[in-house]
Design a protein around this motif. Structure first.
Motif, PDB file in Angstrom:
ATOM      1  N   SER A   1     -26.049  42.419  33.716  1.00  0.00           N
ATOM      2  CA  SER A   1     -27.229  42.066  32.918  1.00  0.00           C
ATOM      3  C   SER A   1     -28.464  41.986  33.800  1.00  0.00           C
ATOM      4  O   SER A   1     -29.544  42.463  33.424  1.00  0.00           O
ATOM      5  CB  SER A   1     -27.012  40.726  32.221  1.00  0.00           C
ATOM      6  N   TYR A   2     -28.302  41.398  34.974  1.00  0.00           N
ATOM      7  CA  TYR A   2     -29.410  41.309  35.934  1.00  0.00           C
ATOM      8  C   TYR A   2     -29.929  42.709  36.255  1.00  0.00           C
ATOM      9  O   TYR A   2     -31.132  42.954  36.195  1.00  0.00           O
ATOM     10  CB  TYR A   2     -28.941  40.595  37.203  1.00  0.00           C
ATOM     11  N   ASN A   3     -29.016  43.611  36.582  1.00  0.00           N
ATOM     12  CA  ASN A   3     -29.419  44.980  36.939  1.00  0.00           C
ATOM     13  C   ASN A   3     -30.114  45.688  35.789  1.00  0.00           C
ATOM     14  O   ASN A   3     -31.105  46.397  35.988  1.00  0.00           O
ATOM     15  CB  ASN A   3     -28.202  45.792  37.384  1.00  0.00           C
ATOM     16  N   ARG A   4     -29.611  45.504  34.576  1.00  0.00           N
ATOM     17  CA  ARG A   4     -30.192  46.150  33.401  1.00  0.00           C
ATOM     18  C   ARG A   4     -31.620  45.642  33.167  1.00  0.00           C
ATOM     19  O   ARG A   4     -32.527  46.425  32.880  1.00  0.00           O
ATOM     20  CB  ARG A   4     -29.307  45.914  32.179  1.00  0.00           C
ATOM     21  N   VAL A   5     -31.810  44.341  33.283  1.00  0.00           N
ATOM     22  CA  VAL A   5     -33.150  43.773  33.091  1.00  0.00           C
ATOM     23  C   VAL A   5     -34.087  44.239  34.196  1.00  0.00           C
ATOM     24  O   VAL A   5     -35.211  44.685  33.936  1.00  0.00           O
ATOM     25  CB  VAL A   5     -33.094  42.227  33.037  1.00  0.00           C
ATOM     26  N   MET A   6     -33.630  44.178  35.436  1.00  0.00           N
ATOM     27  CA  MET A   6     -34.499  44.515  36.559  1.00  0.00           C
ATOM     28  C   MET A   6     -34.833  46.002  36.632  1.00  0.00           C
ATOM     29  O   MET A   6     -35.790  46.396  37.299  1.00  0.00           O
ATOM     30  CB  MET A   6     -33.861  44.040  37.868  1.00  0.00           C
ATOM     31  N   ALA A   7     -34.085  46.839  35.930  1.00  0.00           N
ATOM     32  CA  ALA A   7     -34.366  48.276  35.911  1.00  0.00           C
ATOM     33  C   ALA A   7     -35.596  48.610  35.074  1.00  0.00           C
ATOM     34  O   ALA A   7     -36.134  49.707  35.174  1.00  0.00           O
ATOM     35  CB  ALA A   7     -33.160  49.037  35.374  1.00  0.00           C
ATOM     36  N   GLN A   8     -36.055  47.661  34.269  1.00  0.00           N
ATOM     37  CA  GLN A   8     -37.234  47.893  33.431  1.00  0.00           C
ATOM     38  C   GLN A   8     -38.486  47.927  34.307  1.00  0.00           C
ATOM     39  O   GLN A   8     -38.537  47.306  35.365  1.00  0.00           O
ATOM     40  CB  GLN A   8     -37.346  46.818  32.352  1.00  0.00           C
ATOM     41  N   ARG A   9     -39.515  48.624  33.841  1.00  0.00           N
ATOM     42  CA  ARG A   9     -40.719  48.837  34.655  1.00  0.00           C
ATOM     43  C   ARG A   9     -41.633  47.622  34.729  1.00  0.00           C
ATOM     44  O   ARG A   9     -42.083  47.248  35.801  1.00  0.00           O
ATOM     45  CB  ARG A   9     -41.518  50.024  34.100  1.00  0.00           C
ATOM     46  N   THR A  10     -41.978  47.040  33.589  1.00  0.00           N
ATOM     47  CA  THR A  10     -42.975  45.975  33.569  1.00  0.00           C
ATOM     48  C   THR A  10     -42.312  44.621  33.327  1.00  0.00           C
ATOM     49  O   THR A  10     -41.175  44.545  32.856  1.00  0.00           O
ATOM     50  CB  THR A  10     -44.021  46.218  32.460  1.00  0.00           C
ATOM     51  N   ASN A  11     -43.046  43.571  33.632  1.00  0.00           N
ATOM     52  CA  ASN A  11     -42.536  42.221  33.357  1.00  0.00           C
ATOM     53  C   ASN A  11     -42.234  42.030  31.879  1.00  0.00           C
ATOM     54  O   ASN A  11     -41.231  41.422  31.520  1.00  0.00           O
ATOM     55  CB  ASN A  11     -43.534  41.160  33.825  1.00  0.00           C
ATOM     56  N   GLN A  12     -43.107  42.567  31.020  1.00  0.00           N
ATOM     57  CA  GLN A  12     -42.888  42.435  29.585  1.00  0.00           C
ATOM     58  C   GLN A  12     -41.613  43.157  29.154  1.00  0.00           C
ATOM     59  O   GLN A  12     -40.836  42.629  28.354  1.00  0.00           O
ATOM     60  CB  GLN A  12     -44.095  42.960  28.790  1.00  0.00           C
ATOM     61  N   GLU A  13     -41.382  44.344  29.686  1.00  0.00           N
ATOM     62  CA  GLU A  13     -40.162  45.083  29.359  1.00  0.00           C
ATOM     63  C   GLU A  13     -38.928  44.352  29.872  1.00  0.00           C
ATOM     64  O   GLU A  13     -37.884  44.326  29.212  1.00  0.00           O
ATOM     65  CB  GLU A  13     -40.224  46.500  29.928  1.00  0.00           C
ATOM     66  N   LYS A  14     -39.040  43.738  31.040  1.00  0.00           N
ATOM     67  CA  LYS A  14     -37.926  42.965  31.604  1.00  0.00           C
ATOM     68  C   LYS A  14     -37.606  41.767  30.715  1.00  0.00           C
ATOM     69  O   LYS A  14     -36.439  41.492  30.420  1.00  0.00           O
ATOM     70  CB  LYS A  14     -38.252  42.509  33.028  1.00  0.00           C
ATOM     71  N   MET A  15     -38.648  41.063  30.282  1.00  0.00           N
ATOM     72  CA  MET A  15     -38.423  39.898  29.430  1.00  0.00           C
ATOM     73  C   MET A  15     -37.870  40.312  28.072  1.00  0.00           C
ATOM     74  O   MET A  15     -36.996  39.636  27.524  1.00  0.00           O
ATOM     75  CB  MET A  15     -39.721  39.103  29.268  1.00  0.00           C
ATOM     76  N   LYS A  16     -38.336  41.419  27.526  1.00  0.00           N
ATOM     77  CA  LYS A  16     -37.788  41.921  26.258  1.00  0.00           C
ATOM     78  C   LYS A  16     -36.305  42.237  26.406  1.00  0.00           C
ATOM     79  O   LYS A  16     -35.499  41.901  25.536  1.00  0.00           O
ATOM     80  CB  LYS A  16     -38.536  43.179  25.799  1.00  0.00           C
ATOM     81  N   GLU A  17     -35.942  42.865  27.507  1.00  0.00           N
ATOM     82  CA  GLU A  17     -34.538  43.200  27.756  1.00  0.00           C
ATOM     83  C   GLU A  17     -33.702  41.938  27.935  1.00  0.00           C
ATOM     84  O   GLU A  17     -32.570  41.862  27.449  1.00  0.00           O
ATOM     85  CB  GLU A  17     -34.416  44.103  28.993  1.00  0.00           C
ATOM     86  N   LEU A  18     -34.251  40.948  28.604  1.00  0.00           N
ATOM     87  CA  LEU A  18     -33.547  39.676  28.770  1.00  0.00           C
ATOM     88  C   LEU A  18     -33.282  39.040  27.413  1.00  0.00           C
ATOM     89  O   LEU A  18     -32.168  38.599  27.128  1.00  0.00           O
ATOM     90  CB  LEU A  18     -34.356  38.725  29.655  1.00  0.00           C
ATOM     91  N   TYR A  19     -34.295  38.996  26.565  1.00  0.00           N
ATOM     92  CA  TYR A  19     -34.135  38.405  25.233  1.00  0.00           C
ATOM     93  C   TYR A  19     -33.204  39.236  24.349  1.00  0.00           C
ATOM     94  O   TYR A  19     -32.416  38.680  23.589  1.00  0.00           O
ATOM     95  CB  TYR A  19     -35.486  38.229  24.543  1.00  0.00           C
ATOM     96  N   ALA A  20     -33.292  40.553  24.438  1.00  0.00           N
ATOM     97  CA  ALA A  20     -32.472  41.415  23.589  1.00  0.00           C
ATOM     98  C   ALA A  20     -31.003  41.386  24.004  1.00  0.00           C
ATOM     99  O   ALA A  20     -30.115  41.523  23.164  1.00  0.00           O
ATOM    100  CB  ALA A  20     -32.987  42.848  23.639  1.00  0.00           C
ATOM    101  N   GLY A  21     -30.754  41.202  25.275  1.00  0.00           N
ATOM    102  CA  GLY A  21     -29.392  41.247  25.791  1.00  0.00           C
ATOM    103  C   GLY A  21     -28.805  39.866  26.028  1.00  0.00           C
ATOM    104  O   GLY A  21     -28.417  39.177  25.089  1.00  0.00           O
ATOM    105  N   PRO A  22     -28.747  39.460  27.282  1.00  0.00           N
ATOM    106  CA  PRO A  22     -27.994  38.252  27.638  1.00  0.00           C
ATOM    107  C   PRO A  22     -28.506  36.968  26.991  1.00  0.00           C
ATOM    108  O   PRO A  22     -27.713  36.123  26.586  1.00  0.00           O
ATOM    109  CB  PRO A  22     -28.093  38.186  29.157  1.00  0.00           C
TER     110      PRO A  22
END
Length: 91
Positions: free
Chosen positions: A39-60
């Motif tokens: 999950s960490y790797n998937r979130v951190m693979a996103q480009r922007t902070n907003q995309e990372k936070m969206k991935e964090l909320y959508a996933g784990p």
């Protein structure tokens, strides 16, 4: 957390837009076993902070219970205290 909705759910959109220290937050979530390495790797693979936070909320974070959300809140409060104060002051 008091109220019907957890703080991190109630302020989801604002946190997605405003959290600036995503990498340290993610590191703490990993260290405290709230998320796993994948999950960490998937979130951190996103480009922007907003995309990372969206991935964090959508996933784990979507699958987390109240204890994990409490941990996320405490990490945010430690790393981004002014943001938490700002959000708490809005009604």
């Amino acid at each position: 957390m008091s109220g019907d909705r957890h703080f991190v759910d109630k302020y989801r959109d604002a946190l997605i837009q405003k959290v600036s220290l995503v990498e340290p937050v993610m590191g703490e979530l990993l260290n405290r076993f709230v998320i796993d390495q994948e999950s960490y790797n998937r979130v951190m693979a996103q480009r922007t902070n907003q995309e990372k936070m969206k991935e964090l909320y959508a996933g784990p974070l979507n699958a987390c219970g109240p204890d994990e959300k409490d941990t996320f809140y405490h990490i945010l409060n430690q790393l981004e205290p002014y943001l938490i104060l700002e959000l708490k002051s809005t009604k």
